[in-house]
Design an enzyme around this catalytic site. Structure first.
Site, PDB file in Angstrom:
ATOM      1  CB  CYS A   1      -3.438   6.636  -3.230  1.00 56.76           C
ATOM      2  SG  CYS A   1      -1.677   7.034  -3.056  1.00 56.76           S
TER       3      CYS A   1
ATOM      4  CG  ASN B   1      -1.862   1.156   1.256  1.00 60.39           C
ATOM      5  OD1 ASN B   1      -2.211   1.715   0.225  1.00 60.39           O
ATOM      6  ND2 ASN B   1      -2.290   1.546   2.447  1.00 60.39           N
TER       7      ASN B   1
END
Length: 396
Positions: A355, A328
């Site tokens: 993201c 992540n």
């Protein structure tokens, strides 16, 4: 979502506010599909996970402007003057209700707002985080410790006026630069952590720990990862860029009702932030998860130091690669070195939460031995072009 600040031209942070929300979601999903292209097209596209288009943001990062007697909490305009945004519709109702009291506290504690053009003043920001239970963490970002005695003196008033406040701290940022906080934190309350309860897991959030700003979508993100991991049923998992341990703690126990080869999983979480690691360790200890370990380290350095001759599951140099890796990373992605390590590591599955779909696509290019089994978009940031995308990868 209608916003008076946007309509008046006072704040344009929500760049997609003039688009209907369903259109925003469709455009985000189309963008991710386009970036992954045919070469990384998943076998299954899961429907985009959405939540409320307003009142979802669990953290407010408010610039302190104006004067001591009439402070503003919001942003700065082009002249460096404060624009008050206490009624911002993105924030949770609990944060919106707390901001007027926090502005009054700035006045009571005589915190001189920092004047950016003149480089004078004391109070730079007020950060407020709300937990799912409604408790609040409040952080005052100041230039020095000069105002600390006044803050301590007025703290009982604040805790009485806002009984939901669980943690109050002061962050010191003496430099004149465009950052949101400094490195030094002084906690003023007995409690030092805010409990974020998601999906049966308590994540202990310390003042300088990162946490996703959309609680509902974060819960969905962790639940999706746990579902994928349970279906694969690995014995060993690494959670790289683990933050406060959201993914690691959600996948540590095999899912209820699912047949598993393992009573527990050996999970290792790696994160550069010492503060986040301390939060993750506390959460694991309180949950009784003895087989989950966290270490403060660079994700790439940790992974590339692994040796297949070592015993699996022990953090540190000489650690055998696990059966599954969760990554992540920040917007820059995992980069060529870590992607290359994953490509040649023998790791069978990767859960990649991103993201930034641009770097997600480029990182996948560097891992040609993996197929994208499934992918899903999570609308973590309504009213903006930003999003979270997660992909399940399987070695071909």
């Amino acid at each position: 979502m209608q916003c008076d600040y946007f309509d008046a031209g006072l704040c344009r942070s929500c760049t997609l506010l003039d688009r209907p929300y369903p259109v925003q979601v469709a455009e985000k999903e189309a963008r991710v599909r386009d970036l992954l292209g045919e070469r990384h097209a998943p076998s299954a596209w899961l429907p985009t996970l959405t939540g409320p288009e307003s009142g979802f943001r669990n953290k407010a990062k408010m610039v302190v402007g104006g004067t001591i007697d009439e402070p503003t909490l919001g942003i700065l305009d082009g002249r460096g003057q404060g624009v008050d945004l206490r009624g911002c519709g993105l924030h949770t109702s609990g944060i919106q209700e707390a901001l007027p009291t926090l502005a009054a506290f700035v006045t009571r504690a005589r915190l001189l707002p920092y004047d950016v053009p003149r480089r004078r003043g004391e109070a730079k920001y007020v950060h407020v985080t709300e937990s799912p239970s409604g408790e609040l963490m409040v952080r005052f970002v100041l230039r020095s410790e000069q105002a600390l005695p006044r803050l301590r003196s007025e703290l009982p008033w604040l805790l009485e006026a806002l009984p939901r406040v669980a943690v109050v701290s002061v962050n010191l940022l003496p430099e004149h630069k465009a950052v949101l906080e400094g490195t030094d934190e002084i906690v003023l309350t007995d409690r030092e952590t805010l409990t974020m309860h998601l999906g049966g897991v308590d994540l202990e959030l310390r003042p300088q720990s990162f946490f996703q700003t959309n609680t509902a979508i974060a819960a969905g993100l962790y639940a999706q990862a746990a579902e994928w991991v349970d279906a694969i049923d690995p014995a060993t998992v690494w959670d790289l860029y683990c933050g406060v341990g959201g993914f690691a703690l959600h996948v540590a126990r095999p899912g209820a009702g699912r047949s598993s080869r393992h009573a527990h999983r050996e999970v290792v979480g790696i994160e550069t932030s010492e503060e986040a690691v301390a939060s993750a360790r506390g959460s694991a200890r309180r949950a009784g998860l003895e087989h989950v370990r966290f270490a403060a380290d660079d994700a790439t350095r940790f992974a590339t130091s692994a040796s297949t001759s070592a015993e699996p599951g022990s953090p540190g140099t000489g650690t055998a690669p696990p059966e599954l890796v969760i990554v992540n990373p920040p917007r820059r992605g995992i980069g060529a070195t870590l992607a290359g390590w994953l490509e040649g590591s023998g790791v069978e599955h990767v859960v990649y939460s991103s993201c930034n779909p641009v770097t997600l696509a480029s990182d996948l290019d560097a891992m040609p031995s993996f197929d994208v089994v499934a992918a899903r978009v999570f609308d973590m940031f309504p009213q903006t072009p930003h999003l979270e995308a997660m992909a399940l990868l399987r070695r071909r």
